[in-house]
Design a protein around this motif. Structure first.
Motif, PDB file in Angstrom:
ATOM      1  N   ASP A 181      59.472 -16.718   0.568  1.00  0.00           N
ATOM      2  CA  ASP A 181      57.888 -17.053   1.127  1.00  0.00           C
ATOM      3  C   ASP A 181      57.671 -17.527   2.166  1.00  0.00           C
ATOM      4  OD1 ASP A 181      58.522 -19.653   0.382  1.00  0.00           O
ATOM      5  OD2 ASP A 181      57.731 -19.681  -1.048  1.00  0.00           O
ATOM      6  N   GLY A 182      58.853 -18.165   3.212  1.00  0.00           N
ATOM      7  CA  GLY A 182      58.438 -19.044   4.751  1.00  0.00           C
ATOM      8  C   GLY A 182      59.224 -20.369   4.754  1.00  0.00           C
ATOM      9  N   THR A 183      59.691 -20.770   2.866  1.00  0.00           N
ATOM     10  CA  THR A 183      60.070 -21.777   3.073  1.00  0.00           C
ATOM     11  C   THR A 183      61.337 -21.699   2.420  1.00  0.00           C
ATOM     12  OG1 THR A 183      58.212 -23.173   2.532  1.00  0.00           O
ATOM     13  CG2 THR A 183      59.482 -24.106   1.930  1.00  0.00           C
ATOM     14  N   ASP A 184      60.974 -21.122   0.853  1.00  0.00           N
ATOM     15  CA  ASP A 184      61.606 -21.202  -0.445  1.00  0.00           C
ATOM     16  C   ASP A 184      62.675 -18.945  -0.761  1.00  0.00           C
ATOM     17  OD1 ASP A 184      63.173 -23.812  -0.332  1.00  0.00           O
ATOM     18  OD2 ASP A 184      61.237 -23.747  -1.636  1.00  0.00           O
ATOM     19  N   TYR A 185      64.161 -19.154  -0.703  1.00  0.00           N
ATOM     20  CA  TYR A 185      63.964 -17.634  -1.333  1.00  0.00           C
ATOM     21  C   TYR A 185      63.813 -17.611  -3.002  1.00  0.00           C
ATOM     22  CZ  TYR A 185      66.083 -16.476   3.010  1.00  0.00           C
ATOM     23  OH  TYR A 185      66.288 -16.075   3.956  1.00  0.00           O
ATOM     24  N   TYR A 186      63.142 -16.839  -3.180  1.00  0.00           N
ATOM     25  CA  TYR A 186      62.869 -16.606  -5.050  1.00  0.00           C
ATOM     26  C   TYR A 186      63.765 -15.256  -4.979  1.00  0.00           C
ATOM     27  CZ  TYR A 186      59.174 -14.164  -3.160  1.00  0.00           C
ATOM     28  OH  TYR A 186      58.019 -13.654  -2.390  1.00  0.00           O
ATOM     29  N   VAL A 187      63.477 -14.749  -6.193  1.00  0.00           N
ATOM     30  CA  VAL A 187      64.372 -14.153  -7.193  1.00  0.00           C
ATOM     31  C   VAL A 187      63.169 -12.875  -6.276  1.00  0.00           C
ATOM     32  CG1 VAL A 187      65.353 -12.555  -9.281  1.00  0.00           C
ATOM     33  CG2 VAL A 187      65.576 -14.654  -8.683  1.00  0.00           C
ATOM     34  N   CYS A 188      63.616 -11.467  -6.778  1.00  0.00           N
ATOM     35  CA  CYS A 188      62.820  -9.916  -6.365  1.00  0.00           C
ATOM     36  C   CYS A 188      64.513  -9.078  -6.413  1.00  0.00           C
ATOM     37  CB  CYS A 188      62.180 -10.103  -5.529  1.00  0.00           C
ATOM     38  SG  CYS A 188      62.735  -9.978  -3.802  1.00  0.00           S
ATOM     39  N   ALA A 189      63.758  -7.784  -6.860  1.00  0.00           N
ATOM     40  CA  ALA A 189      64.512  -6.694  -6.293  1.00  0.00           C
ATOM     41  C   ALA A 189      64.039  -5.247  -5.945  1.00  0.00           C
ATOM     42  CB  ALA A 189      64.899  -5.973  -8.297  1.00  0.00           C
ATOM     43  N   GLN A 190      64.642  -4.840  -5.112  1.00  0.00           N
ATOM     44  CA  GLN A 190      64.332  -3.292  -4.328  1.00  0.00           C
ATOM     45  C   GLN A 190      65.159  -2.605  -4.590  1.00  0.00           C
ATOM     46  OE1 GLN A 190      63.392  -5.472  -0.759  1.00  0.00           O
ATOM     47  NE2 GLN A 190      65.589  -5.174  -0.057  1.00  0.00           N
ATOM     48  N   ARG A 191      64.399  -1.202  -4.414  1.00  0.00           N
ATOM     49  CA  ARG A 191      65.203   0.140  -3.822  1.00  0.00           C
ATOM     50  C   ARG A 191      64.530   0.719  -2.912  1.00  0.00           C
ATOM     51  NH1 ARG A 191      67.967   1.274  -8.371  1.00  0.00           N
ATOM     52  NH2 ARG A 191      67.742   0.496 -10.479  1.00  0.00           N
ATOM     53  N   VAL A 192      65.522   1.480  -1.622  1.00  0.00           N
ATOM     54  CA  VAL A 192      65.422   1.425  -0.354  1.00  0.00           C
ATOM     55  C   VAL A 192      66.263   2.701   0.297  1.00  0.00           C
ATOM     56  CG1 VAL A 192      63.830  -0.760  -0.354  1.00  0.00           C
ATOM     57  CG2 VAL A 192      66.127  -0.604   0.436  1.00  0.00           C
ATOM     58  N   CYS A 193      65.495   3.192   1.610  1.00  0.00           N
ATOM     59  CA  CYS A 193      66.579   4.326   1.877  1.00  0.00           C
ATOM     60  C   CYS A 193      67.163   2.649   2.434  1.00  0.00           C
ATOM     61  CB  CYS A 193      65.940   4.860   2.999  1.00  0.00           C
ATOM     62  SG  CYS A 193      64.748   6.328   1.577  1.00  0.00           S
ATOM     63  N   THR A 194      68.660   3.446   2.946  1.00  0.00           N
ATOM     64  CA  THR A 194      69.277   2.013   4.011  1.00  0.00           C
ATOM     65  C   THR A 194      71.002   3.647   4.522  1.00  0.00           C
ATOM     66  OG1 THR A 194      70.996   0.710   4.636  1.00  0.00           O
ATOM     67  CG2 THR A 194      71.614   2.228   2.574  1.00  0.00           C
ATOM     68  N   ASN A 195      70.486   3.059   5.611  1.00  0.00           N
ATOM     69  CA  ASN A 195      72.419   4.015   6.619  1.00  0.00           C
ATOM     70  C   ASN A 195      73.332   3.421   6.086  1.00  0.00           C
ATOM     71  OD1 ASN A 195      71.959   1.213   7.675  1.00  0.00           O
ATOM     72  ND2 ASN A 195      72.590   2.263   9.825  1.00  0.00           N
ATOM     73  N   LEU A 196      72.824   1.734   5.590  1.00  0.00           N
ATOM     74  CA  LEU A 196      75.430   1.800   4.714  1.00  0.00           C
ATOM     75  C   LEU A 196      75.476   2.859   3.904  1.00  0.00           C
ATOM     76  CD1 LEU A 196      74.477  -2.058   4.152  1.00  0.00           C
ATOM     77  CD2 LEU A 196      74.462  -1.227   6.257  1.00  0.00           C
ATOM     78  N   ALA A 197      76.749   2.401   3.809  1.00  0.00           N
ATOM     79  CA  ALA A 197      78.020   3.352   2.984  1.00  0.00           C
ATOM     80  C   ALA A 197      78.360   2.366   2.140  1.00  0.00           C
ATOM     81  CB  ALA A 197      79.101   3.748   4.416  1.00  0.00           C
ATOM     82  N   SER A 198      79.039   0.991   2.474  1.00  0.00           N
ATOM     83  CA  SER A 198      79.490   0.795   0.878  1.00  0.00           C
ATOM     84  C   SER A 198      78.553  -0.724   0.836  1.00  0.00           C
ATOM     85  CB  SER A 198      80.358   0.336   1.540  1.00  0.00           C
ATOM     86  OG  SER A 198      81.207  -0.736   2.489  1.00  0.00           O
ATOM     87  N   PRO A 199      78.510  -1.484   0.150  1.00  0.00           N
ATOM     88  CA  PRO A 199      77.990  -2.789  -0.497  1.00  0.00           C
ATOM     89  C   PRO A 199      78.823  -4.069   0.688  1.00  0.00           C
ATOM     90  CG  PRO A 199      78.392  -2.163  -2.813  1.00  0.00           C
ATOM     91  CD  PRO A 199      78.765  -0.686  -1.626  1.00  0.00           C
ATOM     92  N   GLU A 200      79.495  -4.242   1.157  1.00  0.00           N
ATOM     93  CA  GLU A 200      80.241  -4.940   1.860  1.00  0.00           C
ATOM     94  C   GLU A 200      79.924  -5.121   3.716  1.00  0.00           C
ATOM     95  OE1 GLU A 200      82.506  -3.851  -1.821  1.00  0.00           O
ATOM     96  OE2 GLU A 200      82.371  -2.152   0.061  1.00  0.00           O
ATOM     97  N   GLN A 201      79.292  -3.376   3.518  1.00  0.00           N
ATOM     98  CA  GLN A 201      78.545  -3.299   5.026  1.00  0.00           C
ATOM     99  C   GLN A 201      76.800  -4.095   5.350  1.00  0.00           C
ATOM    100  OE1 GLN A 201      78.837   0.631   5.711  1.00  0.00           O
ATOM    101  NE2 GLN A 201      79.447   0.345   7.368  1.00  0.00           N
ATOM    102  N   HIS A 202      76.378  -4.801   4.206  1.00  0.00           N
ATOM    103  CA  HIS A 202      75.707  -5.640   4.085  1.00  0.00           C
ATOM    104  C   HIS A 202      75.615  -6.862   4.499  1.00  0.00           C
ATOM    105  CE1 HIS A 202      71.013  -6.776   2.707  1.00  0.00           C
ATOM    106  NE2 HIS A 202      70.979  -5.806   2.680  1.00  0.00           N
ATOM    107  N   PRO A 203      74.559  -7.346   5.597  1.00  0.00           N
ATOM    108  CA  PRO A 203      74.685  -8.761   6.305  1.00  0.00           C
ATOM    109  C   PRO A 203      74.598  -9.590   4.636  1.00  0.00           C
ATOM    110  CG  PRO A 203      72.307  -7.075   6.788  1.00  0.00           C
ATOM    111  CD  PRO A 203      73.478  -6.120   6.022  1.00  0.00           C
ATOM    112  N   PHE A 204      73.619  -9.425   3.931  1.00  0.00           N
ATOM    113  CA  PHE A 204      73.841 -10.601   3.609  1.00  0.00           C
ATOM    114  C   PHE A 204      74.763 -10.580   2.001  1.00  0.00           C
ATOM    115  CE2 PHE A 204      69.227 -10.461   4.670  1.00  0.00           C
ATOM    116  CZ  PHE A 204      69.812 -11.340   5.580  1.00  0.00           C
ATOM    117  N   TYR A 205      75.918  -9.324   1.935  1.00  0.00           N
ATOM    118  CA  TYR A 205      77.457  -9.791   1.689  1.00  0.00           C
ATOM    119  C   TYR A 205      77.469 -10.594   0.944  1.00  0.00           C
ATOM    120  CZ  TYR A 205      81.018  -7.508  -1.118  1.00  0.00           C
ATOM    121  OH  TYR A 205      82.054  -7.042  -2.734  1.00  0.00           O
ATOM    122  N   PHE A 206      77.876 -11.770   1.820  1.00  0.00           N
ATOM    123  CA  PHE A 206      78.220 -12.753   1.341  1.00  0.00           C
ATOM    124  C   PHE A 206      77.846 -13.717   0.326  1.00  0.00           C
ATOM    125  CE2 PHE A 206      75.597 -14.095   4.751  1.00  0.00           C
ATOM    126  CZ  PHE A 206      74.511 -14.921   3.992  1.00  0.00           C
TER     127      PHE A 206
END
Length: 179
Positions: A135-160
């Motif tokens: 929200d500009g200050t803090d992270y909070y819980v949410c869920a989303q389903r989207v189109c992506t060009n990633l082949a595996s979860p490990e490629q996601h920039p926030f996988y760590f």
């Protein structure tokens, strides 16, 4: 190797200190982000020394009226990351792949029968839940389903963030066919 180190949240370029990289950092890296929400684009850039295994890469995801792209450029000569970061134009052509699409705040569940047509190189479906929204200050819980060009979860920039426990799930699946 010497690389420019800087960041900006307002545009694709920044200027900063030139720093000497450590022995295991053999590349200069520029990471450029673009977020288009309801037709308004915001861009940011980060420049720094990078490890030998770093590579050029583009991450894209799209949901309803929001499109996100992260582009990584690598080079290996002194100050080669001096210029502006690059945003490769996306291909808006439908590619025949469909994904379920939803976005739910304050929940880790996002089940829907609603689908969207994916475009360009985004030919997989991404489900992500946990401390994803900000929200500009803090992270909070949410869920989303989207189109992506990633082949595996490990490629996601926030996988760590999965191993850190902040993100509950990152799942990549094949698209839905009309059959």
């Amino acid at each position: 190797l010497e690389c420019v180190h800087c960041s900006s949240t307002v545009g694709t370029d920044c200027s900063g200190q030139v720093k000497s990289c450590t022995d295991d950092q053999t590349h200069c890296q520029t990471i450029t982000s673009e977020l288009i929400k309801d037709g308004r684009a915001t861009r940011g850039v980060f420049k720094f020394c990078a490890a030998a295994e770093a590579q050029n890469w583009i991450h894209r995801e799209e949901l309803l009226t929001t499109f996100f792209q992260l582009e990584i450029q690598i080079c290996n000569t002194d100050n080669c990351n001096q210029g502006p970061g690059q945003i490769t134009p996306r291909d808006n052509t439908p590619n025949g792949v469909k994904c379920k699409q939803c976005y739910v705040e304050h929940s880790e569940v996002c089940d829907t029968e609603e689908t969207t047509e994916c475009t360009g190189d985004m030919n997989k479906c991404l489900f992500m839940s946990g401390l994803v929204c900000n929200d500009g200050t803090d992270y909070y819980v949410c869920a989303q389903r989207v189109c992506t060009n990633l082949a595996s979860p490990e490629q996601h920039p926030f996988y760590f963030e999965v191993t850190a426990g902040n993100i509950q799930k990152i799942e990549i699946t094949e698209g839905i066919s009309d059959a």
